[in-house]
Structures are given as structure tokens and as C-alpha cells.
Design an enzyme around this catalytic site. Sequence first.
Site, PDB file in Angstrom:
ATOM      1  N   HIS A 152      -0.339   0.471  -1.652  1.00 34.16           N
ATOM      2  CA  HIS A 152      -0.659   0.643  -2.939  1.00 34.16           C
ATOM      3  C   HIS A 152      -0.201  -0.436  -3.869  1.00 34.16           C
ATOM      4  O   HIS A 152      -0.664  -0.305  -5.117  1.00 34.16           O
ATOM      5  CB  HIS A 152      -0.153   2.074  -3.558  1.00 34.16           C
ATOM      6  CG  HIS A 152      -1.093   2.750  -4.481  1.00 34.16           C
ATOM      7  ND1 HIS A 152      -1.986   1.978  -4.938  1.00 34.16           N
ATOM      8  CD2 HIS A 152      -0.975   3.950  -4.845  1.00 34.16           C
ATOM      9  CE1 HIS A 152      -2.619   2.973  -5.662  1.00 34.16           C
ATOM     10  NE2 HIS A 152      -2.084   4.202  -5.471  1.00 34.16           N
ATOM     11  N   ASP A 196      -6.334  -0.209  -4.118  1.00 37.98           N
ATOM     12  CA  ASP A 196      -6.300   0.918  -4.951  1.00 37.98           C
ATOM     13  C   ASP A 196      -7.027   2.073  -4.347  1.00 37.98           C
ATOM     14  O   ASP A 196      -7.745   1.905  -3.237  1.00 37.98           O
ATOM     15  CB  ASP A 196      -6.850   0.474  -6.305  1.00 37.98           C
ATOM     16  CG  ASP A 196      -8.186  -0.017  -6.209  1.00 37.98           C
ATOM     17  OD1 ASP A 196      -9.155   0.382  -5.379  1.00 37.98           O
ATOM     18  OD2 ASP A 196      -8.378  -1.038  -6.669  1.00 37.98           O
TER      19      ASP A 196
END
Length: 485
Positions: free
Chosen positions: A455, A459
Site C-alpha cells: 500500500h 492504491d
Amino acid sequence: MAALRGSFRLLSRLVCAHHYSTYSRGRLSRCVYLLNRPQLKICPHRYFRTTTVAAGQIVQFKLSDIGEGITEVTVREWYVKEGDTVSQFDSICEVQSDKASVTITSRYDGVIKKLYYSVDDTAFVGKPLVDIETDAVKDGILEEDVVETPAVSHEEHTHQEIKGQKTLATPAVRRLAMENNIKLSEVVGSGRDGRILKEDILNYLSKQTGAILPPTPEIVPPPPRPTPAAPQPHDKAPLKPTPVSVKPVFTGKDRTEPLKGFQKAMVKTMTAALKIPHFGYCDEVDLTRLVQLRQELKSLSESRGVKLSYMPFFIKAASLGLLHFPILNASVDESCQNITYKASHNIGLAMDTQQGLIVPNVKNVQLLSVFDIAAELNRLQALGASGQLGTNDLTGGTFTVSNIGSIGGTYAKAVILPPEVAIGALGKIQVLPRFNERGDVVKAHLMNVSWSADHRIIDGATMSRFSNLWKSYLENPAAMLMDLK
């Protein structure tokens, strides 16, 4: 007497030991007579010695650098014992690092004098493995110890001339090339760092002369277990199912064992993976059309000697998706300041083996067909089952899929393998009822997929779009033809 001793010294330089040993010191005339006989053959190399013949020098054969930062290995098996005679290229032992199994081959002709480790001991790079008594030192051919990986290669190398680079080869290999008038610059080495091995010279020579060499032994995967026949109506009792695994035996005593090999590698990898902020994304894929396509192609693939599973389609669809979303085929440095986009799609497949969890990868999937991927998977699975995967097979991965469905799982929270940034876990294919476009209930082949991504650089929207594209290729396999190259 002085003249007599001088005559004997002269004879010791001329007469072979087995002839001279029959002579008496007091019968000089007999010796002179023998020298004048035409039947006597003078041996120019086996001169008589009055002292004990010196044995070869003992050389410590050390474990050289295997690469990939490996400093220690576990000795899995010895192929020699003390007192055995070995030749160059003979296998000495098999060791296992936290990345791969490696076979150590001898670089000397001689006798094994000492083994420094037992099976399951930890050997260290730069430390002796065995002592070998050899004449190589006396003959001036002492050479650097080299580690060679298991050589099972079916690739046809093309001739290329290496200019401005040092050719790596042992003196024995150089001597073999010189005896056959072969230029080392014209031979492609299959050893580590391009080192030219004896097999490379022999293969090159066979191509030039048309000689037929013995076939390279191939690793044959274990035959599939026979499935029990279905019970007939007249049978009294159905056959008991074969147990999936051997039941553990408890001795009632605690046992402590050090972590070794691939288990030790898992500790390092998963510890590094905990530093990555993971996020997950799951979806359901309808594989009904793909099931029909595989069934049609299965017999054709088997006629070519390759077993076709669903995994080649999953891997190829992932590669087509990575072309549109290259950030999923990237790596990030430890400080998370730079991203490296990988040009090659080296897609790994997690395998459960007797040695533990290993993740070999298929190199350059973007250049391969579905059939090519299936053939490579067959090779990797055979090597994995026999514990013979090499370092090249286990390193260099850029993206990974894990087929938990082969055991029976549906969903999983997959853990990223650093330095990769994404991984997918594939569940088992289930036949479940679903509504079609007309609202009718139909039988559908469904599979769940669980994605995990880094992350820090990926995204949720990017992961979702990639998954949708990958899903579309599998739900409509004909669409893959539009993007295949």
C-alpha cells in the site's frame, strides 16, 4: 668399490624398477649384459628410487561463494566417503541453502581423506568441505574451488565470440580444448558466471564432428497415484479412502531442532514482509468458458508431452495485465525512495514440497505462449518434487501467484515476497449455481482470488483495475488472443 657404486648409480637412471629389482649388487656383469640385450625396454618415466615414493599433497576443498549473499548451507547428502577415489566433475555432496539445493563437484583427481561435516550439519562458505589427496599441486594445476549447480539443461546454445572478456575455465577444461583445437572464445559456458565446463566442450565438439554423445539424464516426475475404482453394486463395503498425509508419530518427548534450508529462508522473508503495509482485494471469477477451453486443448497438449493445467492461463493472463499496470511488476528500495519497473515478467508459483514452501518462477512470461508456460511449469514441478531446483529457478521473481486451491482453500491473506509488491492467492474451483444473463439458474465453475499489494506505492483502484482485467481474460479466453504477441 667406488667404480662399482658409480655404475649402479648409472643403472638406476636407465633401468626400470621392475627389471632392476631382480639384479644382485654383486653381479655388475650381468647388469651390463642385460643393458646390451635388444629385448630390454628402457622405461623413460619409471626410474628406480631407493627411497619411499612420495604421496600426493592433501588439498582442502573449500566451499566457495554460491552467490545471493549466502554464507552457510546445510549438508543434505554425501556422495563420497573417506577413502573413495574421485575425478574432476564427480559429485561430492549436495548442500541446501535458504534459496536452493546445490551439488558440489570435485575439481581434482584424487582420494578423499577427510569429510568435515556430517549429514544435516551446517557448512560455511570459505571453510573446508573435504580433504583430497591429489597430484594437482605437484603438476602445477592447482585451481580455485568452484561450486556448480545441478546441470540439467536442454537449451541449444548458439556460438558467440566473447571479445574483451576473460574466459572462465579450469586448466583441465583448457587442456581439453587445446587437445581438440577448440577456441574457448567460441564456446558458451553454462557454469556460474559463464564458466566453461567439460560438458560445454564435449557438446561443442559433438556439434562440430557430428559425434553422438550419451543422452543427458532427464528428471522424470513421479507417476500419478492410481485412483481406486468405484465400488460395484454387489460390493459389500466401499473402499477406504487413501489418507492424504502420514499421521504424525508422537514420542512423548520435547524435541528442539534448528531451522534450516527453506524454513530458515521463510523466517527471513516473512520478517522482511512484516515491514510492508499490506492491503487486500478479493473477487470471484467465472471460469466456465476456460474449463471448456482447457478440456479441448488438454489432449492436444498431452500428445506433445506436456500436462496442461489451469495455471498457465492464470499466469499468462497476469502477464497481459502487468503490461497495462507495470507498477505491480516493480520493486521499491528499502528506504522507499525509488521504484524499479521490471521489464521481465518473472512470475513465481508457490509450491508446497517436502523441503517446505518454495517459490520458483517462470522467466519472461511476456514472451511465452500458454503452451510454453505449461512446459516450464512441468519442469519446475518435477524438479521441486525431487528437491533439485536451482538458484536460477528460485530467484529473480517479480510477481507471484499462490494456488491454495490445490489443497482446498477458498480465500487467503497472501503475504508479499520482498522485493515484490503484489501477490495473488487462487482458491479452489467450485461448481455452484448462478444466474445467467436471461435470469436462468445455471451451473458455473467459480474461483475466488485474493490479492495483496504494497500500500506504500499501490492504491486500491489500481489493484481493482488490474484484477478486473485479469478476470476478463479468464472469463472470456478468446479475448486473450487479441493481446497475445
